[in-house]
Design an enzyme around this catalytic site. Structure first.
Site, PDB file in Angstrom:
ATOM      1  N   THR A   1       0.865  -1.176   0.000  1.00 58.68           N
ATOM      2  CA  THR A   1       0.000   0.000   0.000  1.00 58.68           C
ATOM      3  C   THR A   1       0.905   1.230   0.000  1.00 58.68           C
ATOM      4  O   THR A   1       1.491   1.580   1.023  1.00 58.68           O
ATOM      5  CB  THR A   1      -0.916   0.013   1.233  1.00 58.68           C
ATOM      6  OG1 THR A   1      -1.706  -1.188   1.230  1.00 58.68           O
ATOM      7  CG2 THR A   1      -1.848   1.213   1.209  1.00 58.68           C
TER       8      THR A   1
ATOM      9  N   LYS B   1      -7.003   1.347  -3.309  1.00 52.97           N
ATOM     10  CA  LYS B   1      -6.666   0.764  -2.006  1.00 52.97           C
ATOM     11  C   LYS B   1      -6.669   1.825  -0.907  1.00 52.97           C
ATOM     12  O   LYS B   1      -7.186   1.615   0.192  1.00 52.97           O
ATOM     13  CB  LYS B   1      -5.297   0.086  -2.077  1.00 52.97           C
ATOM     14  CG  LYS B   1      -4.778  -0.444  -0.734  1.00 52.97           C
ATOM     15  CD  LYS B   1      -5.708  -1.477  -0.124  1.00 52.97           C
ATOM     16  CE  LYS B   1      -5.453  -1.709   1.360  1.00 52.97           C
ATOM     17  NZ  LYS B   1      -4.174  -2.277   1.684  1.00 52.97           N
TER      18      LYS B   1
ATOM     19  N   LYS C   1      -0.422   6.233   8.172  1.00 50.09           N
ATOM     20  CA  LYS C   1       0.256   6.421   6.886  1.00 50.09           C
ATOM     21  C   LYS C   1      -0.727   6.387   5.727  1.00 50.09           C
ATOM     22  O   LYS C   1      -0.670   7.212   4.813  1.00 50.09           O
ATOM     23  CB  LYS C   1       1.331   5.344   6.734  1.00 50.09           C
ATOM     24  CG  LYS C   1       2.093   5.369   5.417  1.00 50.09           C
ATOM     25  CD  LYS C   1       1.574   4.364   4.396  1.00 50.09           C
ATOM     26  CE  LYS C   1       1.683   2.938   4.870  1.00 50.09           C
ATOM     27  NZ  LYS C   1       1.239   1.978   3.811  1.00 50.09           N
TER      28      LYS C   1
END
Length: 322
Positions: free
Chosen positions: A94, A170, A239
């Site tokens: 990711t 995502k 994040k």
């Protein structure tokens, strides 16, 4: 298929194991050699360097963040320098949209191919080969990777020909999951402070109007205050929200709820929640309501107390100096 696999964390180790079990010729690399042992016993080959993992048709990366991916892909002696022309970098981490675009451009310039295939699912889903995979890239490259994807997930959904599209999808999905966690946390704090059984409340919701897996998984964790061990650590959730907001800013898309989630994660981390699961942001609402024992909020409060005690100790030492 002859495949390199780089990154053997909670997710990567399980994914690499499934590739070996499916009969693929897998060479694994991780900076910590200890994490390679179980896979070698299973039948994988060991790579001493990143370059050693790049001799096959595909090299898979499953790493924590942009820095880790850039270090193995773009740095000297990395993937781009060592992957054969026509070979594929299957990026399953990711990462940011910006880095995904950079990877695609750099691989294309080197005569290589890049496919982005980030996954939805926690480590238990990875171990059971039940991940949902979002894939994007050149159709021929996607087709070449399909045997690997079939060994890793229960469903692969193709979102386009530009790899960065999969990374944006995502990030948007993780934004939605974090929003579910926050909403659950607030609702559970409300009924919990009123004396209603939290677990019974979640069972009611997930057996009626919210039967989705996310509500069942995260509702249970919040109701029970079960934030350790972390299947997906809070810093990684922070994040992902930051990267989603970064993408939104570049596209000039306001995301006020994303900004709220950013601050919730920042608060959790500021109070010592680095080792907690990202679902621990769902415990903050109970803490805000003064219910320090509700939904595991006492654990967050304890982390804050530890940090405050350390700060006091440092101040005391500093104050004693001449």
């Amino acid at each position: 298929m002859k495949t390199g696999f780089i990154g053997l964390g909670h997710m990567g180790a399980a994914m690499a194991a499934n590739l070996v079990k499916a009969g693929h010729d897998v060479t694994v690399f991780n900076r910590s050699r200890e994490k390679r042992r179980a896979l070698l016993e299973l039948g994988a080959h060991e790579a001493g360097t990143v370059a050693d993992a790049c001799h096959g048709e595909v090299v898979v990366t499953m790493l924590a963040d942009d820095t880790a991916v850039a270090d193995v892909a773009l740095a000297k002696d990395g993937i781009v320098e060592n992957l054969a022309k026509g070979a594929i970098h299957l990026s399953m981490s990711t990462i940011s949209v910006a880095l995904s675009k950079r990877l695609s451009e750099t691989h294309a310039h080197a005569g290589q191919r890049c496919v982005a295939a980030p996954v939805f699912g926690r480590p238990d889903a990875a171990a059971a080969a039940k991940l949902f995979i979002v894939a994007a890239g050149d159709p021929a490259a996607l087709q070449a990777c399909q045997p690997l994807l079939d060994a890793l997930g229960s469903k692969t959904l193709t979102i386009g020909t530009q790899p960065a599209a999969a990374n944006l999808v995502k990030l948007s999905g993780n934004f939605l999951l974090a929003a579910v966690i926050e909403a659950l946390g607030e609702a559970i704090a409300l009924v919990g402070k009123a004396g209603i059984d939290r677990r019974a409340y979640v069972d009611l919701l997930t057996s009626t109007i919210f039967p989705a897996p996310a509500y069942k998984t995260y509702g249970g964790l919040i109701a029970e205050g079960r934030f350790q061990p972390a299947a997906f650590a809070a810093p990684l959730g922070f994040k992902d929200i930051r990267l989603a907001l970064e993408a939104a800013e570049s596209l000039r898309v306001p995301m006020p709820l994303g900004s709220l989630l950013h601050d919730r994660f920042l608060r959790l981390l500021a109070q010592g929640g680095d080792s907690l699961d990202w679902s621990a942001i769902g415990g903050l609402a109970a803490l805000d309501a003064g219910d320090v024992h509700g939904a595991g909020a006492d654990r967050v409060s304890h982390s804050r107390a530890v940090d405050e005690k350390r700060a006091q100790d440092r101040a005391a030492v500093g104050g004693s100096r001449p």
